[in-house]
Design a protein around this motif. Structure first.
Motif, short mmCIF file in Angstrom:
data_model
loop_
_atom_site.label_atom_id
_atom_site.label_comp_id
_atom_site.label_asym_id
_atom_site.label_seq_id
_atom_site.Cartn_x
_atom_site.Cartn_y
_atom_site.Cartn_z
N TYR A 49 -7.94 10.93 -66.02
CA TYR A 49 -7.50 10.07 -67.12
C TYR A 49 -7.46 10.86 -68.43
O TYR A 49 -8.32 11.70 -68.69
N ARG A 56 -4.16 0.44 -66.67
CA ARG A 56 -3.86 -0.29 -65.44
C ARG A 56 -3.60 0.64 -64.27
O ARG A 56 -3.62 0.22 -63.11
N VAL A 58 -5.58 3.22 -63.56
CA VAL A 58 -6.84 3.79 -63.12
C VAL A 58 -7.18 3.28 -61.72
O VAL A 58 -7.08 2.09 -61.42
N ASP A 59 -7.55 4.18 -60.84
CA ASP A 59 -8.05 3.81 -59.51
C ASP A 59 -9.57 3.73 -59.62
O ASP A 59 -10.26 4.75 -59.64
N TRP A 60 -10.10 2.49 -59.68
CA TRP A 60 -11.52 2.30 -59.98
C TRP A 60 -12.40 2.78 -58.83
O TRP A 60 -13.49 3.32 -59.06
N ARG A 61 -11.95 2.60 -57.61
CA ARG A 61 -12.77 3.06 -56.47
C ARG A 61 -12.85 4.58 -56.45
O ARG A 61 -13.93 5.15 -56.23
N SER A 63 -12.49 6.52 -58.97
CA SER A 63 -13.27 6.92 -60.14
C SER A 63 -14.76 6.80 -59.87
O SER A 63 -15.55 7.67 -60.26
N ALA A 64 -15.16 5.71 -59.17
CA ALA A 64 -16.57 5.51 -58.87
C ALA A 64 -17.09 6.61 -57.93
O ALA A 64 -18.22 7.06 -58.06
N ALA A 69 -19.65 7.44 -65.55
CA ALA A 69 -18.80 6.42 -66.16
C ALA A 69 -17.76 7.07 -67.06
O ALA A 69 -18.03 8.07 -67.74
N ARG A 70 -16.59 6.50 -67.08
CA ARG A 70 -15.44 6.91 -67.88
C ARG A 70 -14.84 8.25 -67.43
O ARG A 70 -13.95 8.77 -68.08
N TRP A 72 -12.62 8.85 -65.29
CA TRP A 72 -11.67 8.09 -64.48
C TRP A 72 -10.58 8.98 -63.89
O TRP A 72 -10.30 10.06 -64.41
#
Length: 321
Positions: A49, A56, A58-61, A63-64, A69-70, A72
């Motif tokens: 990122y 919108r 961002v692939d949250w899974r 990224s996790a 955090a952040r 991304w």
């Protein structure tokens, strides 16, 4: 079935298109056929990122899984630029030879096959006769391509042929307004016209500008037609395309056949030299099978078209940018 229906079913063409899209390398096909990062349903890659990116995407899974955090990651997708495909069909009277294995029929099969795959890809097409200045130019896109190509091909095939001794006249201005940047122009022809005023060459030079590409597809019936000469006792050449041959009768011996072949090869080579430019591609000629009849020609089309450079160049997409 119409006479100009390609000897390949729509399903066969569709499968070939999808197979090419998966197997042909995505780079090097041509600047007019390219992909760009965008928003579509086809995933391309991930990247980190950056400030200003659309959150919108961002692939949250992912990224996790990556960590803090952040920190991304974004999904990148591919958006294909629409291809504008112009197909020019040589409609001189000589294209209706040889009898029962016509060059024009093969060209119309190719036109309809290309229009089918272009329509499935959501591209737009422009269809035009090269030497009939008062004919309508067809311009459609998407799902309308296949039906428009069918109507165009059937109309051309059923129309009255020009006189064989009429001099072909090419009027490029009516075509220039349909040239769009980053498009492709395909010429289906035997290339055995004189172009004495240079109008065809001038148009093809213009067509190579603005990131456009020209694909020349020769249709070669010379060997098939010369082979038929050797079965006759004497040949009188008809007046052809403004050229008069008088009443002389020629003996179709080996020397005559060799001389004709050399002259025709020289004419094509002269065209190639005059039209050469950074955006032109000469494909391997489609050479007519022997004996030249429609059944053999249809079998030859089925065996060669899907693996031809023409089909691959128009159907495949270009490199990611």
């Amino acid at each position: 079935m119409g006479m100009t229906d390609p000897p390949l079913s729509p399903d066969h063409l569709s499968r070939a298109r999808l197979r090419l899209r998966k197997t042909v390398p995505m780079r090097g096909v041509g600047s007019h056929l390219r992909r760009q990062a965008g928003q579509s349903l086809e995933f391309r890659d991930y990247r980190d990122y950056q400030l200003g990116d659309d959150i919108r995407r961002v692939d949250w899974r992912a990224s996790a899984r990556k960590g803090p955090a952040r920190d991304w990651v974004l999904k990148l997708f591919e958006a294909e630029e629409q291809l504008n495909l112009m197909i020019l069909v040589d409609d001189r009277a000589a294209m209706r030879l040889p009898d029962r294995a016509e060059k024009l029929l093969f060209a119309l099969w190719a036109l309809r096959a290309l229009a089918h795959v272009a329509g499935e890809a959501g591209d737009s097409i422009v269809l035009a006769r090269m030497f009939t200045s008062n004919s309508r130019i067809v311009s459609v896109s998407g799902r309308a391509c296949a039906s428009a190509a069918e109507a165009f091909a059937e109309d051309l095939w059923s129309s009255s042929a020009a006189s064989l001794d009429a001099t072909p006249v090419f009027e490029p201005n009516r075509l220039r307004r349909h040239l769009f940047p980053a498009s492709v122009v395909v010429v289906l022809s035997d290339l055995l016209f004189a172009d004495e005023d240079g109008s065809v060459g001038a148009f093809l030079k213009d067509a190579q500008k603005s990131w456009r590409q020209v694909i020349i597809q020769p249709l070669d019936t010379v060997d098939a037609e010369l082979a038929s000469l050797t079965t006759t006792g004497g040949v009188k050449v008809s007046d052809t395309e403004g050229r008069s041959f008088g009443d002389a009768v020629f003996t179709p011996d080996a020397q005559l056949v060799c001389d004709l072949r050399m002259r025709l090869d020289a004419l094509r080579a002269a065209h190639e030299n005059r039209w050469r430019g950074p955006g032109i591609l000469y494909e391997r000629p489609f050479v007519w099978p022997l004996p030249p009849d429609r059944t053999t020609l249809a079998d030859h089309f089925r065996a060669t078209f899907l693996t031809s450079g023409l089909f691959r160049a128009v159907t495949a997409r270009g490199g990611v940018v």
